[in-house]
Design a protein around this motif. Structure first.
Motif, PDB file in Angstrom:
ATOM      1  N   ILE A   1       6.719  11.472 -27.055  1.00  0.00           N
ATOM      2  CA  ILE A   1       5.522  10.351 -26.125  1.00  0.00           C
ATOM      3  C   ILE A   1       5.692   9.324 -28.055  1.00  0.00           C
ATOM      4  O   ILE A   1       5.761   8.677 -28.538  1.00  0.00           O
ATOM      5  CB  ILE A   1       4.358  10.566 -26.029  1.00  0.00           C
TER       6      ILE A   1
ATOM      7  N   SER B   1       6.760   6.066 -29.482  1.00  0.00           N
ATOM      8  CA  SER B   1       6.015   4.506 -29.707  1.00  0.00           C
ATOM      9  C   SER B   1       6.512   3.968 -31.130  1.00  0.00           C
ATOM     10  O   SER B   1       5.885   3.325 -32.061  1.00  0.00           O
ATOM     11  CB  SER B   1       4.263   5.328 -30.027  1.00  0.00           C
TER      12      SER B   1
ATOM     13  N   THR C   1       7.250  -2.132 -24.961  1.00  0.00           N
ATOM     14  CA  THR C   1       6.460  -1.010 -25.082  1.00  0.00           C
ATOM     15  C   THR C   1       5.949   0.162 -26.068  1.00  0.00           C
ATOM     16  O   THR C   1       5.922   1.021 -25.369  1.00  0.00           O
ATOM     17  CB  THR C   1       8.332  -0.619 -23.959  1.00  0.00           C
TER      18      THR C   1
ATOM     19  N   ILE D   1       2.405  -0.328 -26.146  1.00  0.00           N
ATOM     20  CA  ILE D   1       2.001   0.638 -26.137  1.00  0.00           C
ATOM     21  C   ILE D   1       1.931   1.971 -25.604  1.00  0.00           C
ATOM     22  O   ILE D   1       1.012   2.495 -25.149  1.00  0.00           O
ATOM     23  CB  ILE D   1       2.200   0.513 -23.840  1.00  0.00           C
ATOM     24  N   LEU D   2       2.839   2.802 -25.623  1.00  0.00           N
ATOM     25  CA  LEU D   2       2.823   3.501 -25.957  1.00  0.00           C
ATOM     26  C   LEU D   2       2.041   4.692 -26.768  1.00  0.00           C
ATOM     27  O   LEU D   2       1.645   5.125 -27.400  1.00  0.00           O
ATOM     28  CB  LEU D   2       4.227   4.334 -26.440  1.00  0.00           C
ATOM     29  N   LYS D   3       2.092   3.301 -27.943  1.00  0.00           N
ATOM     30  CA  LYS D   3       1.387   3.938 -29.242  1.00  0.00           C
ATOM     31  C   LYS D   3      -0.459   3.827 -28.637  1.00  0.00           C
ATOM     32  O   LYS D   3      -0.960   5.471 -29.793  1.00  0.00           O
ATOM     33  CB  LYS D   3       1.592   2.937 -29.983  1.00  0.00           C
ATOM     34  N   ASP D   4      -0.848   3.251 -28.063  1.00  0.00           N
ATOM     35  CA  ASP D   4      -2.128   3.436 -27.636  1.00  0.00           C
ATOM     36  C   ASP D   4      -2.207   4.902 -26.393  1.00  0.00           C
ATOM     37  O   ASP D   4      -3.267   5.503 -26.853  1.00  0.00           O
ATOM     38  CB  ASP D   4      -2.801   2.000 -26.642  1.00  0.00           C
ATOM     39  N   THR D   5      -1.169   4.255 -25.954  1.00  0.00           N
ATOM     40  CA  THR D   5      -0.442   5.980 -24.301  1.00  0.00           C
ATOM     41  C   THR D   5      -0.958   7.108 -25.649  1.00  0.00           C
ATOM     42  O   THR D   5      -1.601   8.806 -24.959  1.00  0.00           O
ATOM     43  CB  THR D   5       0.336   5.796 -23.823  1.00  0.00           C
ATOM     44  N   GLU D   6      -0.127   7.515 -26.391  1.00  0.00           N
ATOM     45  CA  GLU D   6      -0.190   7.979 -27.678  1.00  0.00           C
ATOM     46  C   GLU D   6      -1.747   8.714 -27.873  1.00  0.00           C
ATOM     47  O   GLU D   6      -1.324  10.111 -28.178  1.00  0.00           O
ATOM     48  CB  GLU D   6       0.899   8.063 -28.485  1.00  0.00           C
ATOM     49  N   GLN D   7      -2.271   7.781 -27.639  1.00  0.00           N
ATOM     50  CA  GLN D   7      -3.878   8.622 -28.553  1.00  0.00           C
ATOM     51  C   GLN D   7      -4.365   8.967 -27.619  1.00  0.00           C
ATOM     52  O   GLN D   7      -5.303   9.970 -27.989  1.00  0.00           O
ATOM     53  CB  GLN D   7      -4.301   7.213 -29.230  1.00  0.00           C
ATOM     54  N   VAL D   8      -4.280   8.100 -25.978  1.00  0.00           N
ATOM     55  CA  VAL D   8      -5.264   9.467 -25.377  1.00  0.00           C
ATOM     56  C   VAL D   8      -4.525  10.397 -24.680  1.00  0.00           C
ATOM     57  O   VAL D   8      -4.891  11.740 -24.606  1.00  0.00           O
ATOM     58  CB  VAL D   8      -5.072   8.553 -23.494  1.00  0.00           C
ATOM     59  N   TYR D   9      -3.082  10.758 -24.617  1.00  0.00           N
ATOM     60  CA  TYR D   9      -2.003  12.031 -24.900  1.00  0.00           C
ATOM     61  C   TYR D   9      -2.682  12.828 -25.809  1.00  0.00           C
ATOM     62  O   TYR D   9      -2.868  14.307 -25.262  1.00  0.00           O
ATOM     63  CB  TYR D   9      -0.900  11.531 -24.662  1.00  0.00           C
TER      64      TYR D   9
END
Length: 451
Positions: A150, A154, A224, A227-235
């Motif tokens: 992931i 990003s 996309t 979005i994945l950049k923000d998702t990566e932080q949670v991940y």
């Protein structure tokens, strides 16, 4: 729909900087400018802003007169517009050969090292590069092909420590339109049209195919990635929480709790995120997961680390200096003292020649060897063709067959020729380098002290 105008680029840039919190008005900047269209547009835009900046230009000496022409162009432009310019010339090819890396990677390492040195010397705040939306999408596709997880999907981040990429909001088409409408001078890099580089192949061949399917592909891919950049932080926050639960430390070693990993439905993901930054690939991580119930002693290696299967934990530790050492044997070498004592000689294969049956001696076909030979510790994934066999065998499987202990495996040295194993020292030579009836010269290597 309102058509985008290149004249809107300056307010769009200011809005992007504010939205992403990239810069403060008081920040002092080093602009990395090659002379190409992208970086010249960035330079023109920042000339219209309030930031204190200087320009840094790299001459990598890779394109002969064209590279020197870029430098002259930048000196002329900055001189004409009263812009402070710093120029650095690099021996890029020599550095790549010395470090054993690609030209592209060498250029990257050299330029960023110099950029950060400039920041420290000038006491400036950030380096700015002209990466744009198309670069982000190309990087996303490259990382997708490599399987980087992931983090790679990003794409390029607009800000990372002291590096800022303020043009990621704009496409290549928008940037070239701005340059045309404002009649900005710039230099065309002929290498951008070559298909030999992976990025250029994606740019000129693959992206047009995606755009034929959907003209909005690049814009959608960039969204996309955001979005994945923000998702990566949670991940990553969850990954760090899990790592704290299964990793403990003992000095320089990390211990991975096997029982915890076995009950986790995400064990392979956890191990990938832990080990991939240390050079372990996805295939190795899968093998490690398969080894949860294996006997103790199985070892996995990256370039810098090793992971050993113990009874209740995997033990991760940095390789020692000895592990990372490589020693070179030239064709005229007679003896070596490091890493252990060796004697070498070139013999004529005639009727008087006799093979040595001493396992500490290797008789190899001199004319099949490529010098210098490399003497190094064995690495996971390496294979050879055992003497007398037509097929290949992994070194790790050979060690298992020979019932090597962990210390024996750790202390095993390999002699290789052009990347091919020629001798598992003290144990078995490779069939590809054996003496045959056609052999004219023999290269004999004798271990006179224990490895």
């Amino acid at each position: 729909m309102k058509k985008w105008s290149s004249w809107a680029m300056l307010p769009d840039l200011k809005n992007y900087i504010a939205t992403e919190q990239l810069l403060l008005p008081t920040d002092r900047l080093v602009l990395a400018v090659s002379g190409g269209c992208d970086s010249m547009v960035m330079l023109d835009l920042f000339r219209q802003m309030e930031h204190d900046f200087v320009v840094a230009h790299c001459n990598f000496k890779l394109r002969g007169a064209e590279s020197d022409g870029d430098e002259v162009f930048m000196r002329d432009y900055c001189g004409e517009h009263g812009i402070e310019l710093y120029v650095k010339t690099f021996e890029t090819r020599e550095f790549a050969l010395q470090e054993g890396i690609s030209i592209e990677m060498a250029a990257r390492e050299l330029r960023y090292q110099w950029f950060y040195e400039l920041l420290d010397t000038l006491k400036y705040d950030y380096v700015l590069t002209a990466h744009h939306q198309d670069d982000l999408v190309e990087t996303l596709l490259i990382n997708l092909s490599r399987g980087t997880g992931i983090r790679g999907l990003s794409g390029i981040h607009p800000k990372k420590e002291r590096l800022v990429r303020p043009l990621l909001f704009a496409s290549r088409e928008q940037i070239t339109s701005y340059a045309a409408e404002h009649q900005l001078p710039y230099r065309e890099d002929s290498s951008n049209q070559e298909f030999v580089h992976q990025r250029n192949l994606i740019r000129h061949k693959i992206l047009p195919l995606f755009e034929a399917i959907n003209p909005a592909f690049k814009a959608n891919a960039a969204k996309t990635a955001a979005i994945l950049k923000d998702t990566e932080q949670v991940y990553q926050a969850k990954i760090e929480e899990e790592k704290a639960a299964f990793i403990s430390r003992e000095g320089s070693q990390q211990l991975f709790d096997i029982a915890y990993l076995q009950q986790s439905p995400f064990a392979e993901t956890l191990l990938f995120e832990t080990l991939h930054p240390l050079g372990f690939n996805a295939g190795q991580v899968h093998e490690i997961c398969q080894a949860f119930t294996a006997d103790a002693g199985k070892v996995f290696y990256s370039e810098t680390h090793r992971l050993v299967k113990d009874r209740e934990a995997f033990i991760l530790s940095p390789k020692t200096t000895d592990d990372l050492s490589r020693f070179y044997i030239e064709a005229d070498c007679l003896e070596m003292a490091e890493p252990f004592a060796l004697q070498c000689e070139k013999l004529v294969r005639d009727e008087h020649f006799q093979f040595s049956r001493n396992p500490a001696v290797a008789d190899l076909d001199f004319d099949l060897l490529e010098f210098p030979l490399v003497l190094k510790k064995w690495e996971q994934g390496e294979y050879f063709q055992p003497l007398g066999m037509s097929g290949f065998k992994k070194l790790s499987d050979f060690f298992i067959d020979q019932k090597f202990s962990i210390p024996e495996k750790e202390n095993c040295w390999i002699l290789s020729s052009a990347g091919k194993v020629a001798w598992i020292m003290g144990h078995r030579i490779d069939n590809r380098f054996k003496i045959t009836k056609d052999t004219r010269h023999v290269f004999r290597i004798r271990m006179t002290s224990k490895a």
